[in-house]
Design a protein around this motif. Structure first.
Motif, PDB file in Angstrom:
ATOM      1  N   VAL A  77      -6.877   9.907  -2.765  1.00 14.70           N
ATOM      2  CA  VAL A  77      -6.611   8.657  -3.472  1.00 14.70           C
ATOM      3  C   VAL A  77      -7.849   7.771  -3.347  1.00 14.70           C
ATOM      4  CG1 VAL A  77      -5.104   6.635  -3.635  1.00 14.70           C
ATOM      5  CG2 VAL A  77      -4.163   8.853  -2.917  1.00 14.70           C
ATOM      6  N   PRO A  78      -8.642   7.620  -4.379  1.00 17.60           N
ATOM      7  CA  PRO A  78      -9.898   6.869  -4.260  1.00 17.60           C
ATOM      8  C   PRO A  78      -9.686   5.400  -3.926  1.00 17.60           C
ATOM      9  CG  PRO A  78      -9.426   7.364  -6.565  1.00 17.60           C
ATOM     10  CD  PRO A  78      -8.438   8.136  -5.749  1.00 17.60           C
ATOM     11  N   TRP A  79      -8.511   4.878  -4.241  1.00 17.75           N
ATOM     12  CA  TRP A  79      -8.200   3.476  -3.938  1.00 17.75           C
ATOM     13  C   TRP A  79      -8.432   3.177  -2.462  1.00 17.75           C
ATOM     14  CZ3 TRP A  79      -4.076   2.564  -0.597  1.00 17.75           C
ATOM     15  CH2 TRP A  79      -3.742   1.229  -0.396  1.00 17.75           C
ATOM     16  N   ALA A  80      -8.106   4.120  -1.583  1.00 15.81           N
ATOM     17  CA  ALA A  80      -8.216   3.866  -0.144  1.00 15.81           C
ATOM     18  C   ALA A  80      -9.657   3.752   0.312  1.00 15.81           C
ATOM     19  CB  ALA A  80      -7.518   4.978   0.633  1.00 15.81           C
ATOM     20  N   ALA A 130       0.833  -1.201   0.000  1.00 11.63           N
ATOM     21  CA  ALA A 130       0.000   0.000   0.000  1.00 11.63           C
ATOM     22  C   ALA A 130       0.872   1.257   0.000  1.00 11.63           C
ATOM     23  CB  ALA A 130      -0.913  -0.011   1.225  1.00 11.63           C
ATOM     24  N   PHE A 131       1.949   1.229   0.773  1.00 12.50           N
ATOM     25  CA  PHE A 131       2.868   2.360   0.808  1.00 12.50           C
ATOM     26  C   PHE A 131       3.432   2.648  -0.582  1.00 12.50           C
ATOM     27  CE2 PHE A 131       7.329   3.697   0.902  1.00 12.50           C
ATOM     28  CZ  PHE A 131       7.210   4.941   1.504  1.00 12.50           C
ATOM     29  N   GLY A 132       3.781   1.584  -1.323  1.00 12.80           N
ATOM     30  CA  GLY A 132       4.343   1.764  -2.654  1.00 12.80           C
ATOM     31  C   GLY A 132       3.390   2.480  -3.595  1.00 12.80           C
ATOM     32  N   MET A 133       2.083   2.257  -3.414  1.00 16.33           N
ATOM     33  CA  MET A 133       1.095   2.922  -4.262  1.00 16.33           C
ATOM     34  C   MET A 133       0.919   4.386  -3.893  1.00 16.33           C
ATOM     35  SD  MET A 133      -1.746  -0.151  -4.325  1.00 16.33           S
ATOM     36  CE  MET A 133      -2.797   0.624  -5.541  1.00 16.33           C
ATOM     37  N   LEU A 134       1.178   4.697  -2.617  1.00 19.80           N
ATOM     38  CA  LEU A 134       0.945   6.054  -2.123  1.00 19.80           C
ATOM     39  C   LEU A 134       2.212   6.909  -2.128  1.00 19.80           C
ATOM     40  CD1 LEU A 134      -1.038   8.009  -0.679  1.00 19.80           C
ATOM     41  CD2 LEU A 134      -0.360   6.933   1.475  1.00 19.80           C
ATOM     42  N   SER A 135       3.372   6.278  -2.046  1.00 16.31           N
ATOM     43  CA  SER A 135       4.635   6.978  -1.841  1.00 16.31           C
ATOM     44  C   SER A 135       4.901   8.134  -2.807  1.00 16.31           C
ATOM     45  CB  SER A 135       5.792   5.974  -1.920  1.00 16.31           C
ATOM     46  OG  SER A 135       7.030   6.617  -1.770  1.00 16.31           O
ATOM     47  N   LEU A 152      -2.076   1.550  13.898  1.00 20.25           N
ATOM     48  CA  LEU A 152      -1.274   2.754  13.636  1.00 20.25           C
ATOM     49  C   LEU A 152      -0.935   2.916  12.155  1.00 20.25           C
ATOM     50  CD1 LEU A 152       0.280   5.250  14.517  1.00 20.25           C
ATOM     51  CD2 LEU A 152       2.221   3.763  15.086  1.00 20.25           C
ATOM     52  N   PRO A 153      -0.247   1.952  11.510  1.00 22.31           N
ATOM     53  CA  PRO A 153       0.054   2.171  10.084  1.00 22.31           C
ATOM     54  C   PRO A 153      -1.194   2.204   9.206  1.00 22.31           C
ATOM     55  CG  PRO A 153       0.699  -0.047  10.769  1.00 22.31           C
ATOM     56  CD  PRO A 153       0.380   0.713  12.019  1.00 22.31           C
ATOM     57  N   THR A 154      -2.235   1.434   9.549  1.00 22.19           N
ATOM     58  CA  THR A 154      -3.439   1.491   8.712  1.00 22.19           C
ATOM     59  C   THR A 154      -4.128   2.848   8.836  1.00 22.19           C
ATOM     60  OG1 THR A 154      -4.703   0.384  10.471  1.00 22.19           O
ATOM     61  CG2 THR A 154      -3.851  -0.999   8.697  1.00 22.19           C
ATOM     62  N   ALA A 155      -4.115   3.422  10.037  1.00 21.45           N
ATOM     63  CA  ALA A 155      -4.715   4.748  10.208  1.00 21.45           C
ATOM     64  C   ALA A 155      -3.935   5.805   9.423  1.00 21.45           C
ATOM     65  CB  ALA A 155      -4.768   5.117  11.684  1.00 21.45           C
ATOM     66  N   LEU A 156      -2.611   5.709   9.441  1.00 26.79           N
ATOM     67  CA  LEU A 156      -1.805   6.664   8.679  1.00 26.79           C
ATOM     68  C   LEU A 156      -2.043   6.514   7.181  1.00 26.79           C
ATOM     69  CD1 LEU A 156       1.621   6.679  10.580  1.00 26.79           C
ATOM     70  CD2 LEU A 156       0.012   8.580  10.330  1.00 26.79           C
ATOM     71  N   LEU A 157      -2.129   5.285   6.711  1.00 32.33           N
ATOM     72  CA  LEU A 157      -2.402   5.070   5.291  1.00 32.33           C
ATOM     73  C   LEU A 157      -3.747   5.676   4.904  1.00 32.33           C
ATOM     74  CD1 LEU A 157      -1.147   1.400   4.821  1.00 32.33           C
ATOM     75  CD2 LEU A 157      -0.404   3.378   3.465  1.00 32.33           C
TER      76      LEU A 157
END
Length: 327
Positions: free
Chosen positions: A303-306, A257-262, A289-294
Protein backbone atom coordinates in the motif's frame (compact mmCIF):
# COMPACT_ATOMS: atom_id res chain seq x y z
CA UNK A 1 15.47 -2.48 4.24
CA UNK A 2 13.40 -4.78 6.45
CA UNK A 3 10.96 -7.12 4.69
CA UNK A 4 7.33 -6.00 4.53
CA UNK A 5 8.19 -2.58 5.95
CA UNK A 6 7.60 0.68 4.08
CA UNK A 7 10.96 2.30 3.32
CA UNK A 8 12.18 5.33 5.21
CA UNK A 9 11.40 8.59 3.42
CA UNK A 10 14.69 9.73 1.96
CA UNK A 11 13.67 13.30 1.19
CA UNK A 12 12.91 14.51 4.71
CA UNK A 13 15.10 17.49 5.62
CA UNK A 14 17.41 17.63 8.61
CA UNK A 15 15.89 20.11 11.09
CA UNK A 16 17.76 23.08 12.52
CA UNK A 17 17.12 23.57 16.24
CA UNK A 18 18.09 26.55 18.38
CA UNK A 19 19.28 25.67 21.86
CA UNK A 20 20.62 27.22 25.03
CA UNK A 21 24.36 26.56 24.78
CA UNK A 22 24.65 25.13 28.28
CA UNK A 23 22.29 22.29 27.33
CA UNK A 24 24.88 21.00 24.86
CA UNK A 25 27.57 21.06 27.53
CA UNK A 26 29.10 24.52 27.03
CA UNK A 27 30.42 25.85 30.40
CA UNK A 28 28.56 29.15 30.21
CA UNK A 29 26.27 29.07 33.25
CA UNK A 30 26.61 31.73 35.93
CA UNK A 31 28.73 29.38 38.06
CA UNK A 32 30.96 28.35 35.16
CA UNK A 33 29.21 25.00 34.77
CA UNK A 34 26.83 23.55 32.21
CA UNK A 35 23.45 21.79 32.11
CA UNK A 36 24.12 19.11 29.49
CA UNK A 37 20.89 17.36 28.55
CA UNK A 38 21.43 13.75 27.54
CA UNK A 39 18.38 13.44 25.29
CA UNK A 40 19.60 16.40 23.26
CA UNK A 41 23.28 15.45 23.09
CA UNK A 42 23.04 11.66 22.95
CA UNK A 43 19.86 11.06 20.94
CA UNK A 44 18.43 14.06 19.11
CA UNK A 45 21.92 15.26 18.15
CA UNK A 46 22.17 12.52 15.49
CA UNK A 47 19.21 13.90 13.57
CA UNK A 48 19.31 17.70 13.85
CA UNK A 49 21.73 20.60 13.37
CA UNK A 50 22.07 22.88 16.38
CA UNK A 51 22.19 26.66 16.59
CA UNK A 52 23.47 27.26 20.16
CA UNK A 53 22.99 30.61 21.87
CA UNK A 54 23.85 31.86 25.37
CA UNK A 55 22.31 35.34 25.67
CA UNK A 56 24.10 36.15 28.92
CA UNK A 57 27.50 35.29 27.47
CA UNK A 58 26.74 37.20 24.28
CA UNK A 59 26.01 40.45 26.15
CA UNK A 60 29.44 40.21 27.71
CA UNK A 61 28.73 38.70 31.12
CA UNK A 62 31.63 36.47 32.06
CA UNK A 63 31.73 33.12 33.82
CA UNK A 64 31.41 32.83 36.69
CA UNK A 65 29.18 35.89 37.09
CA UNK A 66 26.67 37.36 39.55
CA UNK A 67 23.24 35.81 39.23
CA UNK A 68 20.33 37.54 37.53
CA UNK A 69 16.77 37.71 38.81
CA UNK A 70 13.38 38.84 37.54
CA UNK A 71 12.11 41.90 39.40
CA UNK A 72 8.81 43.73 39.02
CA UNK A 73 9.43 47.40 38.26
CA UNK A 74 6.26 49.33 37.68
CA UNK A 75 4.13 47.12 35.44
CA UNK A 76 7.07 45.31 33.84
CA UNK A 77 9.22 42.33 34.77
CA UNK A 78 12.87 43.23 34.37
CA UNK A 79 16.05 41.12 34.50
CA UNK A 80 18.45 42.68 36.99
CA UNK A 81 21.80 41.72 38.48
CA UNK A 82 21.78 40.63 42.11
CA UNK A 83 25.19 42.25 42.55
CA UNK A 84 24.52 45.83 41.49
CA UNK A 85 20.91 46.00 40.30
CA UNK A 86 21.93 46.65 36.67
CA UNK A 87 19.02 46.12 34.26
CA UNK A 88 19.96 43.61 31.54
CA UNK A 89 16.50 43.10 30.05
CA UNK A 90 16.86 44.99 26.78
CA UNK A 91 20.35 43.65 26.10
CA UNK A 92 19.18 40.06 26.55
CA UNK A 93 16.09 40.57 24.40
CA UNK A 94 18.22 42.12 21.65
CA UNK A 95 20.16 38.86 21.27
CA UNK A 96 17.02 37.27 19.80
CA UNK A 97 16.89 40.02 17.19
CA UNK A 98 20.58 39.53 16.40
CA UNK A 99 20.01 35.82 15.68
CA UNK A 100 16.71 36.35 13.87
CA UNK A 101 18.13 35.77 10.38
CA UNK A 102 19.35 32.31 11.35
CA UNK A 103 16.36 31.51 13.52
CA UNK A 104 13.94 32.19 10.68
CA UNK A 105 15.43 29.01 9.18
CA UNK A 106 15.13 27.06 12.44
CA UNK A 107 12.53 24.39 13.13
CA UNK A 108 12.47 24.47 16.91
CA UNK A 109 14.16 25.81 20.04
CA UNK A 110 15.04 24.26 23.40
CA UNK A 111 15.51 26.73 26.25
CA UNK A 112 17.12 26.35 29.68
CA UNK A 113 14.42 26.35 32.33
CA UNK A 114 14.51 28.51 35.49
CA UNK A 115 16.76 31.00 33.70
CA UNK A 116 15.98 34.75 33.88
CA UNK A 117 17.14 35.02 30.28
CA UNK A 118 15.92 31.73 28.75
CA UNK A 119 13.23 30.42 31.10
CA UNK A 120 9.91 29.94 29.32
CA UNK A 121 7.46 29.13 32.10
CA UNK A 122 6.74 29.91 35.74
CA UNK A 123 9.76 31.95 36.76
CA UNK A 124 9.53 33.65 40.16
CA UNK A 125 9.29 37.44 40.05
CA UNK A 126 10.33 39.54 43.04
CA UNK A 127 9.17 43.00 44.04
CA UNK A 128 11.46 45.91 44.79
CA UNK A 129 11.71 44.81 48.42
CA UNK A 130 12.63 41.27 47.43
CA UNK A 131 9.25 39.72 48.16
CA UNK A 132 7.77 37.27 45.63
CA UNK A 133 4.99 38.93 43.65
CA UNK A 134 4.44 36.42 40.83
CA UNK A 135 5.27 32.88 39.77
CA UNK A 136 4.53 33.32 36.08
CA UNK A 137 7.59 35.17 34.81
CA UNK A 138 9.39 34.55 31.53
CA UNK A 139 13.03 35.16 30.63
CA UNK A 140 13.83 38.25 28.56
CA UNK A 141 15.39 36.34 25.65
CA UNK A 142 12.67 33.67 25.68
CA UNK A 143 9.94 36.30 25.69
CA UNK A 144 11.43 38.14 22.73
CA UNK A 145 12.08 34.90 20.82
CA UNK A 146 8.48 33.72 21.10
CA UNK A 147 7.15 37.14 20.09
CA UNK A 148 9.38 37.28 17.01
CA UNK A 149 8.64 33.69 15.93
CA UNK A 150 5.20 32.71 17.29
CA UNK A 151 4.91 29.58 15.10
CA UNK A 152 8.31 28.15 16.07
CA UNK A 153 8.04 25.03 18.29
CA UNK A 154 9.70 26.06 21.56
CA UNK A 155 10.17 23.98 24.70
CA UNK A 156 12.01 24.08 28.01
CA UNK A 157 14.56 21.36 28.65
CA UNK A 158 12.97 20.52 32.02
CA UNK A 159 9.69 19.58 30.38
CA UNK A 160 11.42 17.18 27.99
CA UNK A 161 11.54 14.64 30.82
CA UNK A 162 7.80 14.18 30.22
CA UNK A 163 7.52 11.51 27.50
CA UNK A 164 4.36 13.02 26.03
CA UNK A 165 5.75 16.57 25.84
CA UNK A 166 9.04 15.28 24.43
CA UNK A 167 7.31 13.35 21.66
CA UNK A 168 5.02 16.29 20.84
CA UNK A 169 7.91 18.75 20.60
CA UNK A 170 10.05 16.50 18.37
CA UNK A 171 7.06 15.73 16.14
CA UNK A 172 6.45 19.45 15.60
CA UNK A 173 10.13 20.11 14.88
CA UNK A 174 10.27 17.56 12.06
CA UNK A 175 6.91 18.69 10.65
CA UNK A 176 8.13 22.29 10.72
CA UNK A 177 11.25 21.28 8.76
CA UNK A 178 9.20 19.52 6.09
CA UNK A 179 6.90 22.50 5.57
CA UNK A 180 9.78 25.00 5.60
CA UNK A 181 11.55 22.97 2.92
CA UNK A 182 8.42 22.79 0.77
CA UNK A 183 7.93 26.54 0.72
CA UNK A 184 11.65 27.26 0.31
CA UNK A 185 11.53 25.77 -3.18
CA UNK A 186 9.60 26.63 -6.30
CA UNK A 187 6.47 24.81 -5.18
CA UNK A 188 3.33 24.31 -7.24
CA UNK A 189 -0.25 23.78 -5.99
CA UNK A 190 0.21 20.07 -6.73
CA UNK A 191 3.19 19.99 -4.35
CA UNK A 192 1.08 21.47 -1.56
CA UNK A 193 -1.67 18.93 -2.27
CA UNK A 194 0.87 16.11 -1.96
CA UNK A 195 2.30 17.58 1.25
CA UNK A 196 -1.14 17.96 2.78
CA UNK A 197 -2.14 14.42 1.80
CA UNK A 198 0.98 13.01 3.50
CA UNK A 199 0.10 14.87 6.72
CA UNK A 200 -3.59 13.98 6.76
CA UNK A 201 -3.54 11.61 9.74
CA UNK A 202 -0.97 13.66 11.63
CA UNK A 203 -3.16 16.77 11.42
CA UNK A 204 -6.29 14.80 12.29
CA UNK A 205 -4.62 13.36 15.38
CA UNK A 206 -4.09 16.88 16.72
CA UNK A 207 -7.00 18.92 15.39
CA UNK A 208 -9.71 17.63 13.06
CA UNK A 209 -10.84 21.22 12.55
CA UNK A 210 -7.26 22.21 11.77
CA UNK A 211 -7.13 19.47 9.16
CA UNK A 212 -10.31 20.79 7.57
CA UNK A 213 -9.03 24.38 7.68
CA UNK A 214 -5.74 23.49 6.01
CA UNK A 215 -7.64 21.39 3.48
CA UNK A 216 -9.75 24.38 2.47
CA UNK A 217 -6.59 26.43 1.95
CA UNK A 218 -5.09 23.69 -0.23
CA UNK A 219 -8.23 23.51 -2.34
CA UNK A 220 -7.86 27.21 -3.18
CA UNK A 221 -4.09 27.18 -3.65
CA UNK A 222 -4.33 27.67 -7.41
CA UNK A 223 -6.67 30.66 -7.07
CA UNK A 224 -4.66 32.85 -4.66
CA UNK A 225 -1.20 34.49 -4.77
CA UNK A 226 1.48 32.03 -3.67
CA UNK A 227 2.75 34.20 -0.84
CA UNK A 228 -0.75 34.53 0.58
CA UNK A 229 -1.23 30.77 0.41
CA UNK A 230 2.14 30.12 2.07
CA UNK A 231 1.41 32.44 4.96
CA UNK A 232 -2.12 31.18 5.53
CA UNK A 233 -1.24 27.50 5.27
CA UNK A 234 1.85 27.85 7.47
CA UNK A 235 -0.14 29.55 10.21
CA UNK A 236 -2.99 27.03 10.05
CA UNK A 237 -0.65 24.02 9.86
CA UNK A 238 1.36 25.02 12.92
CA UNK A 239 -1.77 26.09 14.78
CA UNK A 240 -3.21 22.59 14.26
CA UNK A 241 -0.08 20.78 15.43
CA UNK A 242 0.16 23.11 18.44
CA UNK A 243 -3.04 21.50 19.74
CA UNK A 244 -1.96 18.74 22.08
CA UNK A 245 -3.24 15.38 20.93
CA UNK A 246 -5.01 12.86 23.17
CA UNK A 247 -5.25 9.10 23.38
CA UNK A 248 -8.77 9.32 21.93
CA UNK A 249 -7.69 11.43 18.94
CA UNK A 250 -4.78 9.08 18.29
CA UNK A 251 -7.17 6.13 18.37
CA UNK A 252 -9.49 7.87 15.89
CA UNK A 253 -6.58 8.48 13.51
CA UNK A 254 -5.55 4.84 13.83
CA UNK A 255 -9.11 3.72 13.10
CA UNK A 256 -9.12 5.92 10.01
CA UNK A 257 -5.94 4.25 8.80
CA UNK A 258 -7.42 0.84 9.60
CA UNK A 259 -10.47 1.66 7.47
CA UNK A 260 -8.23 2.29 4.46
CA UNK A 261 -6.34 -0.96 4.96
CA UNK A 262 -9.10 -3.28 6.19
CA UNK A 263 -10.40 -4.50 2.78
CA UNK A 264 -6.94 -5.96 2.06
CA UNK A 265 -6.65 -7.98 5.29
CA UNK A 266 -8.00 -11.33 6.35
CA UNK A 267 -10.10 -11.66 9.51
CA UNK A 268 -7.18 -12.66 11.74
CA UNK A 269 -5.06 -9.66 10.80
CA UNK A 270 -8.03 -7.30 11.07
CA UNK A 271 -8.73 -8.61 14.55
CA UNK A 272 -5.10 -8.22 15.66
CA UNK A 273 -4.89 -4.68 14.37
CA UNK A 274 -8.18 -3.63 15.97
CA UNK A 275 -7.13 -5.26 19.23
CA UNK A 276 -3.84 -3.32 19.22
CA UNK A 277 -5.71 -0.04 18.71
CA UNK A 278 -8.05 -0.85 21.58
CA UNK A 279 -5.12 -1.87 23.79
CA UNK A 280 -3.57 1.51 23.11
CA UNK A 281 -6.87 3.29 23.81
CA UNK A 282 -7.17 1.47 27.15
CA UNK A 283 -3.53 2.28 28.14
CA UNK A 284 -2.43 -1.35 27.88
CA UNK A 285 0.00 -0.78 24.99
CA UNK A 286 2.16 2.05 23.63
CA UNK A 287 1.34 3.96 20.45
CA UNK A 288 4.26 2.25 18.74
CA UNK A 289 2.35 -1.08 18.69
CA UNK A 290 -0.62 -0.20 16.43
CA UNK A 291 1.51 2.10 14.25
CA UNK A 292 4.07 -0.67 13.75
CA UNK A 293 1.33 -3.12 12.78
CA UNK A 294 -0.17 -0.63 10.34
CA UNK A 295 3.20 -0.08 8.73
CA UNK A 296 3.86 -3.82 8.55
CA UNK A 297 0.53 -4.66 6.92
CA UNK A 298 0.73 -1.75 4.50
CA UNK A 299 4.18 -2.98 3.52
CA UNK A 300 3.11 -6.58 3.05
CA UNK A 301 0.08 -5.50 1.01
CA UNK A 302 2.16 -2.98 -0.97
CA UNK A 303 0.00 0.00 0.00
CA UNK A 304 1.98 3.06 -1.17
CA UNK A 305 -0.10 5.33 1.08
CA UNK A 306 1.83 4.05 4.11
CA UNK A 307 5.22 4.93 2.69
CA UNK A 308 4.51 8.65 2.78
CA UNK A 309 1.92 9.08 5.56
CA UNK A 310 3.86 11.08 8.15
CA UNK A 311 1.69 10.00 11.07
CA UNK A 312 3.17 6.50 10.92
CA UNK A 313 6.74 7.82 10.93
CA UNK A 314 6.76 11.49 12.05
CA UNK A 315 10.47 11.43 12.95
CA UNK A 316 13.32 8.86 12.86
CA UNK A 317 12.40 5.55 14.49
CA UNK A 318 15.66 5.48 16.43
CA UNK A 319 14.39 8.25 18.70
CA UNK A 320 12.00 5.67 20.25
CA UNK A 321 9.48 8.29 21.35
CA UNK A 322 6.25 6.25 21.07
CA UNK A 323 7.20 3.36 23.32
CA UNK A 324 5.85 4.69 26.63
CA UNK A 325 2.55 3.02 27.58
CA UNK A 326 1.28 6.01 29.55
CA UNK A 327 1.54 8.51 26.66
Amino acid sequence: MKPNTPPERTTDPRPVVGVSSCLLGAPVRHNGGHSRHRFLTDELDRFVDWHPVCPEAEIGLGTPRPTLRLRRRGDQDRVVSNADGADRTDDLAAIADQHLGKLREADGYVLKNKSPSCGLFALPVAGEEGQRVSGSGRGAFADRLTRLLPSLPVEEQGRLTDASLREWFVERVFAHARLRTLFAGGWRPKDLVDFHSRHKLQLMAHSPEGYRETGRLVARAGERPKQQTEEAYTAAFHRALAVRTTRGKHANALQHAFGMLSPLLDDARRHDLLASIEDYRQERAPLSLPTALLRHHCGSEEVPWARDQTYLRPYPDDLRLRHAVAV
